[in-house]
Design a protein around this motif. Sequence first.
Motif, PDB file in Angstrom:
ATOM      1  N   GLY A 295       0.812  -1.216   0.000  1.00  0.00           N
ATOM      2  CA  GLY A 295       0.000   0.000   0.000  1.00  0.00           C
ATOM      3  C   GLY A 295       0.841   1.259   0.000  1.00  0.00           C
ATOM      4  O   GLY A 295       0.519   2.241  -0.691  1.00  0.00           O
ATOM      5  N   LEU A 296       1.942   1.242   0.751  1.00  0.00           N
ATOM      6  CA  LEU A 296       2.815   2.415   0.827  1.00  0.00           C
ATOM      7  C   LEU A 296       3.429   2.738  -0.531  1.00  0.00           C
ATOM      8  O   LEU A 296       3.421   3.895  -0.969  1.00  0.00           O
ATOM      9  N   TYR A 297       3.928   1.717  -1.210  1.00  0.00           N
ATOM     10  CA  TYR A 297       4.533   1.946  -2.523  1.00  0.00           C
ATOM     11  C   TYR A 297       3.487   2.369  -3.552  1.00  0.00           C
ATOM     12  O   TYR A 297       3.766   3.212  -4.415  1.00  0.00           O
ATOM     13  N   THR A 298       2.294   1.789  -3.456  1.00  0.00           N
ATOM     14  CA  THR A 298       1.243   2.146  -4.415  1.00  0.00           C
ATOM     15  C   THR A 298       0.809   3.599  -4.231  1.00  0.00           C
ATOM     16  O   THR A 298       0.694   4.358  -5.205  1.00  0.00           O
ATOM     17  N   ILE A 299       0.574   4.007  -2.980  1.00  0.00           N
ATOM     18  CA  ILE A 299       0.157   5.387  -2.709  1.00  0.00           C
ATOM     19  C   ILE A 299       1.268   6.373  -3.068  1.00  0.00           C
ATOM     20  O   ILE A 299       1.021   7.433  -3.654  1.00  0.00           O
TER      21      ILE A 299
ATOM     22  N   LEU B  34      10.216  -0.953  -7.127  1.00  0.00           N
ATOM     23  CA  LEU B  34       9.347  -1.830  -7.913  1.00  0.00           C
ATOM     24  C   LEU B  34       9.580  -3.291  -7.532  1.00  0.00           C
ATOM     25  O   LEU B  34       8.635  -4.083  -7.440  1.00  0.00           O
ATOM     26  N   LEU B  35      10.839  -3.639  -7.304  1.00  0.00           N
ATOM     27  CA  LEU B  35      11.156  -4.997  -6.877  1.00  0.00           C
ATOM     28  C   LEU B  35      10.601  -5.284  -5.489  1.00  0.00           C
ATOM     29  O   LEU B  35      10.038  -6.354  -5.240  1.00  0.00           O
ATOM     30  N   LEU B  36      10.735  -4.320  -4.587  1.00  0.00           N
ATOM     31  CA  LEU B  36      10.220  -4.511  -3.231  1.00  0.00           C
ATOM     32  C   LEU B  36       8.707  -4.608  -3.222  1.00  0.00           C
ATOM     33  O   LEU B  36       8.128  -5.388  -2.457  1.00  0.00           O
ATOM     34  N   CYS B  37       8.044  -3.832  -4.072  1.00  0.00           N
ATOM     35  CA  CYS B  37       6.588  -3.881  -4.165  1.00  0.00           C
ATOM     36  C   CYS B  37       6.130  -5.237  -4.699  1.00  0.00           C
ATOM     37  O   CYS B  37       5.181  -5.842  -4.178  1.00  0.00           O
ATOM     38  N   HIS B  38       6.805  -5.717  -5.716  1.00  0.00           N
ATOM     39  CA  HIS B  38       6.460  -7.028  -6.276  1.00  0.00           C
ATOM     40  C   HIS B  38       6.748  -8.150  -5.289  1.00  0.00           C
ATOM     41  O   HIS B  38       5.987  -9.132  -5.196  1.00  0.00           O
ATOM     42  N   LEU B  39       7.835  -8.018  -4.540  1.00  0.00           N
ATOM     43  CA  LEU B  39       8.152  -9.015  -3.518  1.00  0.00           C
ATOM     44  C   LEU B  39       7.078  -9.044  -2.440  1.00  0.00           C
ATOM     45  O   LEU B  39       6.673 -10.125  -1.990  1.00  0.00           O
ATOM     46  N   ALA B  40       6.605  -7.875  -2.022  1.00  0.00           N
ATOM     47  CA  ALA B  40       5.543  -7.813  -1.018  1.00  0.00           C
ATOM     48  C   ALA B  40       4.260  -8.467  -1.534  1.00  0.00           C
ATOM     49  O   ALA B  40       3.569  -9.181  -0.798  1.00  0.00           O
ATOM     50  N   PHE B  41       3.941  -8.230  -2.801  1.00  0.00           N
ATOM     51  CA  PHE B  41       2.748  -8.839  -3.393  1.00  0.00           C
ATOM     52  C   PHE B  41       2.876 -10.357  -3.448  1.00  0.00           C
ATOM     53  O   PHE B  41       1.942 -11.094  -3.086  1.00  0.00           O
ATOM     54  N   ALA B  42       4.032 -10.851  -3.906  1.00  0.00           N
ATOM     55  CA  ALA B  42       4.253 -12.297  -3.977  1.00  0.00           C
ATOM     56  C   ALA B  42       4.217 -12.927  -2.592  1.00  0.00           C
ATOM     57  O   ALA B  42       3.634 -14.012  -2.398  1.00  0.00           O
ATOM     58  N   ASN B  43       4.810 -12.267  -1.601  1.00  0.00           N
ATOM     59  CA  ASN B  43       4.798 -12.805  -0.244  1.00  0.00           C
ATOM     60  C   ASN B  43       3.392 -12.838   0.340  1.00  0.00           C
ATOM     61  O   ASN B  43       3.044 -13.755   1.090  1.00  0.00           O
TER      62      ASN B  43
ATOM     63  N   PRO C 198      17.378  -0.597 -14.795  1.00  0.00           N
ATOM     64  CA  PRO C 198      15.974  -0.306 -14.421  1.00  0.00           C
ATOM     65  C   PRO C 198      14.980  -0.557 -15.549  1.00  0.00           C
ATOM     66  O   PRO C 198      13.813  -0.869 -15.283  1.00  0.00           O
ATOM     67  N   LYS C 199      15.421  -0.450 -16.803  1.00  0.00           N
ATOM     68  CA  LYS C 199      14.508  -0.667 -17.919  1.00  0.00           C
ATOM     69  C   LYS C 199      14.117  -2.134 -18.069  1.00  0.00           C
ATOM     70  O   LYS C 199      13.126  -2.449 -18.722  1.00  0.00           O
ATOM     71  N   TYR C 200      14.897  -3.022 -17.463  1.00  0.00           N
ATOM     72  CA  TYR C 200      14.647  -4.449 -17.609  1.00  0.00           C
ATOM     73  C   TYR C 200      13.744  -5.001 -16.509  1.00  0.00           C
ATOM     74  O   TYR C 200      13.382  -6.188 -16.555  1.00  0.00           O
ATOM     75  N   ILE C 201      13.372  -4.193 -15.524  1.00  0.00           N
ATOM     76  CA  ILE C 201      12.646  -4.717 -14.379  1.00  0.00           C
ATOM     77  C   ILE C 201      11.279  -5.257 -14.779  1.00  0.00           C
ATOM     78  O   ILE C 201      10.911  -6.394 -14.444  1.00  0.00           O
ATOM     79  N   VAL C 202      10.484  -4.454 -15.488  1.00  0.00           N
ATOM     80  CA  VAL C 202       9.143  -4.895 -15.882  1.00  0.00           C
ATOM     81  C   VAL C 202       9.200  -6.104 -16.817  1.00  0.00           C
ATOM     82  O   VAL C 202       8.457  -7.081 -16.607  1.00  0.00           O
ATOM     83  N   PRO C 203      10.049  -6.120 -17.868  1.00  0.00           N
ATOM     84  CA  PRO C 203      10.154  -7.343 -18.681  1.00  0.00           C
ATOM     85  C   PRO C 203      10.560  -8.568 -17.870  1.00  0.00           C
ATOM     86  O   PRO C 203      10.085  -9.684 -18.133  1.00  0.00           O
ATOM     87  N   LEU C 204      11.427  -8.380 -16.872  1.00  0.00           N
ATOM     88  CA  LEU C 204      11.814  -9.505 -16.020  1.00  0.00           C
ATOM     89  C   LEU C 204      10.631  -9.991 -15.189  1.00  0.00           C
ATOM     90  O   LEU C 204      10.483 -11.201 -14.963  1.00  0.00           O
TER      91      LEU C 204
ATOM     92  N   CYS D  26      15.797 -13.017  -5.781  1.00  0.00           N
ATOM     93  CA  CYS D  26      17.020 -13.153  -6.579  1.00  0.00           C
ATOM     94  C   CYS D  26      17.274 -11.884  -7.391  1.00  0.00           C
ATOM     95  O   CYS D  26      18.406 -11.395  -7.455  1.00  0.00           O
ATOM     96  N   LEU D  27      16.226 -11.345  -8.026  1.00  0.00           N
ATOM     97  CA  LEU D  27      16.380 -10.100  -8.791  1.00  0.00           C
ATOM     98  C   LEU D  27      16.778  -8.942  -7.878  1.00  0.00           C
ATOM     99  O   LEU D  27      17.598  -8.096  -8.262  1.00  0.00           O
ATOM    100  N   LEU D  28      16.188  -8.891  -6.694  1.00  0.00           N
ATOM    101  CA  LEU D  28      16.514  -7.828  -5.741  1.00  0.00           C
ATOM    102  C   LEU D  28      17.976  -7.895  -5.331  1.00  0.00           C
ATOM    103  O   LEU D  28      18.678  -6.873  -5.302  1.00  0.00           O
ATOM    104  N   SER D  29      18.451  -9.085  -5.029  1.00  0.00           N
ATOM    105  CA  SER D  29      19.853  -9.246  -4.657  1.00  0.00           C
ATOM    106  C   SER D  29      20.774  -8.858  -5.811  1.00  0.00           C
ATOM    107  O   SER D  29      21.788  -8.184  -5.616  1.00  0.00           O
ATOM    108  N   SER D  30      20.411  -9.260  -7.040  1.00  0.00           N
ATOM    109  CA  SER D  30      21.227  -8.916  -8.210  1.00  0.00           C
ATOM    110  C   SER D  30      21.219  -7.419  -8.475  1.00  0.00           C
ATOM    111  O   SER D  30      22.259  -6.822  -8.788  1.00  0.00           O
ATOM    112  N   PHE D  31      20.036  -6.796  -8.356  1.00  0.00           N
ATOM    113  CA  PHE D  31      19.936  -5.362  -8.593  1.00  0.00           C
ATOM    114  C   PHE D  31      20.752  -4.583  -7.568  1.00  0.00           C
ATOM    115  O   PHE D  31      21.394  -3.578  -7.904  1.00  0.00           O
ATOM    116  N   GLN D  32      20.763  -5.025  -6.320  1.00  0.00           N
ATOM    117  CA  GLN D  32      21.578  -4.371  -5.298  1.00  0.00           C
ATOM    118  C   GLN D  32      23.056  -4.491  -5.634  1.00  0.00           C
ATOM    119  O   GLN D  32      23.833  -3.558  -5.425  1.00  0.00           O
TER     120      GLN D  32
END
Length: 307
Positions: free
Chosen positions: A28-32, A45-54, A125-131, A100-106
């Motif tokens: 909710g925080l990232y969406t708002i 974006l990665l953290l938001c997707h991780l929260a959704f998956a979790n 950053p341009k590859y995040i959504v396609p990934l 895994c993507l979050l760790s790689s991006f960091q």
Amino acid sequence: MISDGIALGLLFLFQTGFGALGNSFLLGLYTITFFTGPRLRPIDLLLCHLAFANDLVLLSKGIPQIMATLGLTNFLDDVGCKLVFYFHRVARDLSLCTTCLLSSFQAFTLSPRSSWWENFKARSPKYIVPLFLSCWTFNLLKNCLILLYMKGPKGSNNITGINDFIYCSATFHVSPYILLYILLFSLPDVLYVGIMVGTSGYIVFVLYRHHQRVQYLHGNSLKPNGFPEARATQTVLLLIILFVSFYCLNSILLLCIRYGKTFSWLVHSSAFLAACFPACSSFVLIVSDSQVQKYSLALWEKMMLQF
């Protein structure tokens, strides 16, 4: 005196509610913030997707497990069992892939300017959504066989090669094809975990080297734990240790359930371990990520101005 079933139900209820609350807060925080607040970082974006998956992992595993511990073992039919286990497995693989993507991006973000992947880092950053789309497509297709093997709790009695998950069951007849599928099924998980361990080790190395370079600027006035590099290193280590520990323990229990005699405590322990990382990771990020605290403060100030 509280019965074992009620105690287990309360434990799973607390774990599911606690974890869903933390992940929903981040989501909710990232969406708002995306619509009303400051510009999000690419990593958000990665953290938001991780929260959704979790959240999907916790809800798809926690709710059925709570009902099962309370004695409701026949609340799903064949179709319900197929869908629940399918979406849980997809969500669990999405959580693994996103971590895994979050760790790689960091690792890309912290890499020195002289690194060979400097050019790739600028475009990452341009590859995040396609990934994200690739992860969804791959995991939705990868887990399709679950729809064939999962059965309801009733229609599977007296069948050889059965794995009982209390409120659902699965039939796995040992054959070379099944063993080959299980091997191929596990390879992406092993690859993801290997990448996470490698990139996290690289992050720790970069932060340690940076800490050594700037140590003379801090002087002796700060404790080692007070250095920003040390806190960041501890956060990375905590996340990777939590994930790998829970993943390995849960994998061992799943192998025992699949190839050995099934006990209810094994099923409950496996379900609990499978939900530990999704339940804990959001709070690790909330406490350690200063940007999350900044977004929260900005949202709080806007809410106060409206009253």
